[in-house]
Scaffold this active site. Structure first.
Site, PDB file in Angstrom:
ATOM      1  CB  CYS A 109     -16.564 -72.325  -8.679  1.00  0.00           C
ATOM      2  SG  CYS A 109     -15.494 -71.556  -7.479  1.00  0.00           S
ATOM      3  CG  HIS A 254     -14.708 -72.732 -12.349  1.00  0.00           C
ATOM      4  ND1 HIS A 254     -14.798 -71.365 -12.260  1.00  0.00           N
ATOM      5  CD2 HIS A 254     -14.054 -73.148 -11.221  1.00  0.00           C
ATOM      6  CE1 HIS A 254     -14.235 -70.976 -11.127  1.00  0.00           C
ATOM      7  NE2 HIS A 254     -13.764 -72.036 -10.489  1.00  0.00           N
ATOM      8  CG  ASN A 284     -11.403 -69.329  -9.339  1.00  0.00           C
ATOM      9  OD1 ASN A 284     -12.551 -69.021  -9.628  1.00  0.00           O
ATOM     10  ND2 ASN A 284     -11.097 -70.422  -8.668  1.00  0.00           N
TER      11      ASN A 284
HETATM   12  O1  UT7 Z   1     -12.696 -72.279  -7.930  1.00  0.00           O
HETATM   13  C1  UT7 Z   1     -12.706 -73.177  -6.878  1.00  0.00           C
HETATM   14  C2  UT7 Z   1     -11.924 -74.311  -7.228  1.00  0.00           C
HETATM   15  N1  UT7 Z   1     -10.569 -74.109  -6.755  1.00  0.00           N
HETATM   16  C3  UT7 Z   1      -9.630 -74.815  -7.338  1.00  0.00           C
HETATM   17  O2  UT7 Z   1      -9.889 -75.519  -8.271  1.00  0.00           O
HETATM   18  C4  UT7 Z   1      -8.224 -74.764  -6.752  1.00  0.00           C
HETATM   19  C5  UT7 Z   1      -7.559 -76.103  -6.950  1.00  0.00           C
HETATM   20  N2  UT7 Z   1      -6.208 -76.138  -6.420  1.00  0.00           N
HETATM   21  C6  UT7 Z   1      -5.154 -75.581  -7.064  1.00  0.00           C
HETATM   22  O3  UT7 Z   1      -5.338 -75.003  -8.108  1.00  0.00           O
HETATM   23  C7  UT7 Z   1      -3.785 -75.732  -6.473  1.00  0.00           C
HETATM   24  O4  UT7 Z   1      -3.831 -76.667  -5.408  1.00  0.00           O
HETATM   25  C8  UT7 Z   1      -3.179 -74.391  -5.954  1.00  0.00           C
HETATM   26  C9  UT7 Z   1      -2.844 -73.508  -7.126  1.00  0.00           C
HETATM   27  C10 UT7 Z   1      -4.184 -73.702  -5.035  1.00  0.00           C
HETATM   28  C11 UT7 Z   1      -1.903 -74.640  -5.162  1.00  0.00           C
HETATM   29  O5  UT7 Z   1      -0.974 -75.372  -5.961  1.00  0.00           O
HETATM   30  P1  UT7 Z   1      -0.176 -76.590  -5.319  1.00  0.00           P
HETATM   31  O6  UT7 Z   1       0.710 -77.101  -6.363  1.00  0.00           O
HETATM   32  O7  UT7 Z   1      -1.201 -77.532  -4.759  1.00  0.00           O
HETATM   33  O8  UT7 Z   1       0.687 -75.888  -4.199  1.00  0.00           O
HETATM   34  P2  UT7 Z   1       0.712 -76.169  -2.622  1.00  0.00           P
HETATM   35  O9  UT7 Z   1      -0.519 -75.653  -1.988  1.00  0.00           O
HETATM   36  O10 UT7 Z   1       1.080 -77.595  -2.383  1.00  0.00           O
HETATM   37  O11 UT7 Z   1       1.933 -75.268  -2.177  1.00  0.00           O
HETATM   38  C12 UT7 Z   1       3.262 -75.603  -2.579  1.00  0.00           C
HETATM   39  C13 UT7 Z   1       4.207 -74.588  -1.988  1.00  0.00           C
HETATM   40  C14 UT7 Z   1       4.088 -74.430  -0.474  1.00  0.00           C
HETATM   41  O12 UT7 Z   1       5.387 -74.260   0.037  1.00  0.00           O
HETATM   42  P3  UT7 Z   1       6.147 -75.485   0.766  1.00  0.00           P
HETATM   43  O13 UT7 Z   1       5.251 -75.873   1.897  1.00  0.00           O
HETATM   44  O14 UT7 Z   1       6.244 -76.549  -0.283  1.00  0.00           O
HETATM   45  O15 UT7 Z   1       7.434 -74.879   1.159  1.00  0.00           O
HETATM   46  C15 UT7 Z   1       3.332 -73.146  -0.316  1.00  0.00           C
HETATM   47  O16 UT7 Z   1       3.638 -72.495   0.892  1.00  0.00           O
HETATM   48  O17 UT7 Z   1       3.975 -73.291  -2.541  1.00  0.00           O
HETATM   49  C16 UT7 Z   1       3.857 -72.336  -1.476  1.00  0.00           C
HETATM   50  N3  UT7 Z   1       2.930 -71.280  -1.913  1.00  0.00           N
HETATM   51  C17 UT7 Z   1       3.331 -70.174  -2.551  1.00  0.00           C
HETATM   52  N4  UT7 Z   1       4.546 -69.744  -2.934  1.00  0.00           N
HETATM   53  C18 UT7 Z   1       4.621 -68.569  -3.590  1.00  0.00           C
HETATM   54  C19 UT7 Z   1       1.572 -71.234  -1.776  1.00  0.00           C
HETATM   55  N5  UT7 Z   1       1.115 -70.117  -2.317  1.00  0.00           N
HETATM   56  C20 UT7 Z   1       2.168 -69.441  -2.823  1.00  0.00           C
HETATM   57  C21 UT7 Z   1       2.302 -68.223  -3.506  1.00  0.00           C
HETATM   58  N6  UT7 Z   1       3.538 -67.833  -3.864  1.00  0.00           N
HETATM   59  N7  UT7 Z   1       1.245 -67.445  -3.807  1.00  0.00           N
END
Ligand code: UT7
Length: 327
Positions: A109, A254, A284
């Site tokens: 990225c 980004h 992204n």
């Molecule tokens: O370009 C490269 C750089 N990449 C980035 O900068 C990404 C940086 N990270 C992020 O933007 C965030 O961490 C994410 C958007 C990827 C994820 O957000 P989060 O608030 O960290 O969510 P999480 O991974 O902690 O997931 C929370 C919950 C989980 O459920 P439980 O375990 O709490 O029951 C996931 O299973 O959300 C669930 N989940 C979803 N639910 C509905 C994960 N993906 C989805 C989805 N739809 N697509």
């Protein structure tokens, strides 16, 4: 070195969060509130080369120069169509940029920013005069479409800029503007938090069943990395260029997550209005996100000669890179 033209290319097919919620267990509410993404373009007929060449052609037309005048083509991508030839070589052929040397850069990225700084080094030393710098990705082909935590985040597309050695026209401070300061960095020790494994060796001495691999990301680790590293990197380039954050017209970051952008704005104590966004309609797009956003801003007439802009990329590697430029 000045950016003298921009261009971009997005696949025709738009896929909304609503569309995704029909094929996997997700919702517009989850994706929008966690990331700010509403829709993304996904390639069907388009390839990394076709989008790169289209974006590059548009950047050349915007700059008003011919393909034969380009000395160097650098494409930043992690999703080239071939392992060899590189995307840049194919773009050179598509454009008929017969005098240009061409190669790809892989810095995920941050790739576009690394490519821009590489072009700067060639231009600054006088080796070349005119370069095309492209960021292009077909990320949808390396997504695990059964992993909702990654596949909803990414999109496909390409952005390009034409940069030219110059500085002949001085500004009020007596310098030629262009790229005022930049830095880039790497922390390979944490690289596996965002990874996509390459092909395993299939030679007769080893037995590796062919298993295609896809992007695997520890989102929270990448998030923590981004919100700490990006503001610090931006503050360093501001200091190097002797520019105050208040004097920056736009921060072109980004486009990974709106919450990362908001956090960076807060840490820099900068107005969130100065942070343009394309992730709502592009998702992204890794190396392509900064040049696509820059082209959108240019097409809207948001950039005027003399404006100071910060650009910053961050992500896989882990890598980061920031620059202060004067438009
Ligand atoms: O370009 C490269 C750089 N990449 C980035 O900068 C990404 C940086 N990270 C992020 O933007 C965030 O961490 C994410 C958007 C990827 C994820 O957000 P989060 O608030 O960290 O969510 P999480 O991974 O902690 O997931 C929370 C919950 C989980 O459920 P439980 O375990 O709490 O029951 C996931 O299973 O959300 C669930 N989940 C979803 N639910 C509905 C994960 N993906 C989805 C989805 N739809 N697509």
């Amino acid at each position: 070195m000045r950016i003298i033209g921009t261009g971009s290319s997005l696949p025709q097919q738009v896929v909304t969060n609503e569309d995704l919620s029909k094929i996997m267990d997700t919702s517009d509410e989850w994706i929008s509130s966690r990331t700010g993404i509403k829709e993304r373009h996904l390639a069907k007929e388009e390839t990394t080369v076709s989008m790169s060449a289209e974006a590059a052609g548009r950047a050349l037309r915007n700059a008003g120069i011919k393909a034969e005048d380009v000395d160097l083509i650098i494409v930043a991508t992690i999703t080239g169509d071939y392992i060899t030839p590189s995307t840049a070589c194919e773009v050179q052929a598509e454009l008929g940029a017969e005098h240009a040397a061409a190669f790809d850069i892989n810095a995920a990225c941050s790739g576009f920013m690394f490519a821009l700084h590489t072009a700067y080094a060639y231009l600054q030393t006088g080796i070349y005069k005119t370069a095309l710098v492209v960021g292009a990705e077909t990320l949808s082909k390396i997504m695990d479409w059964s992993d909702r935590s990654t596949c909803v985040l990414f999109g496909d597309g390409a952005g390009a800029v034409v940069v030219r050695a110059g500085g002949e026209e001085s500004n009020e401070e007596g310098n030629g503007g262009g790229l005022l300061a930049f830095e880039q960095g790497t922390d390979g020790s944490r690289g596996k938090v965002l990874a996509c494994e390459g092909r395993k060796n299939q030679n007769p001495l080893v037995q590796n069943p062919f298993v295609p691999s896809y992007v695997d990301m520890d989102g929270q680790e990448v998030y923590k990395f981004a919100v700490s590293t990006v503001p610090a990197s931006i503050l360093r380039v501001l200091e190097m260029s002797g520019t105050a954050a208040e004097d920056i017209k736009y921060f072109v970051l980004h486009q990974a997550n709106i919450r990362i952008i908001q956090s960076v704005a807060k840490r820099l104590k900068a107005d969130i209005e100065k942070f343009p966004v394309s992730l709502d309609h592009c998702g992204n797009v890794s190396a392509a996100s900064v040049p696509i956003l820059l082209d959108e801003m240019n097409q809207k007439g948001m950039l005027a000669r003399g404006d100071k802009i910060v650009m910053s990329g961050f992500g896989g590697g882990l890598t980061w890179a920031s620059a202060v430029i004067e438009w």
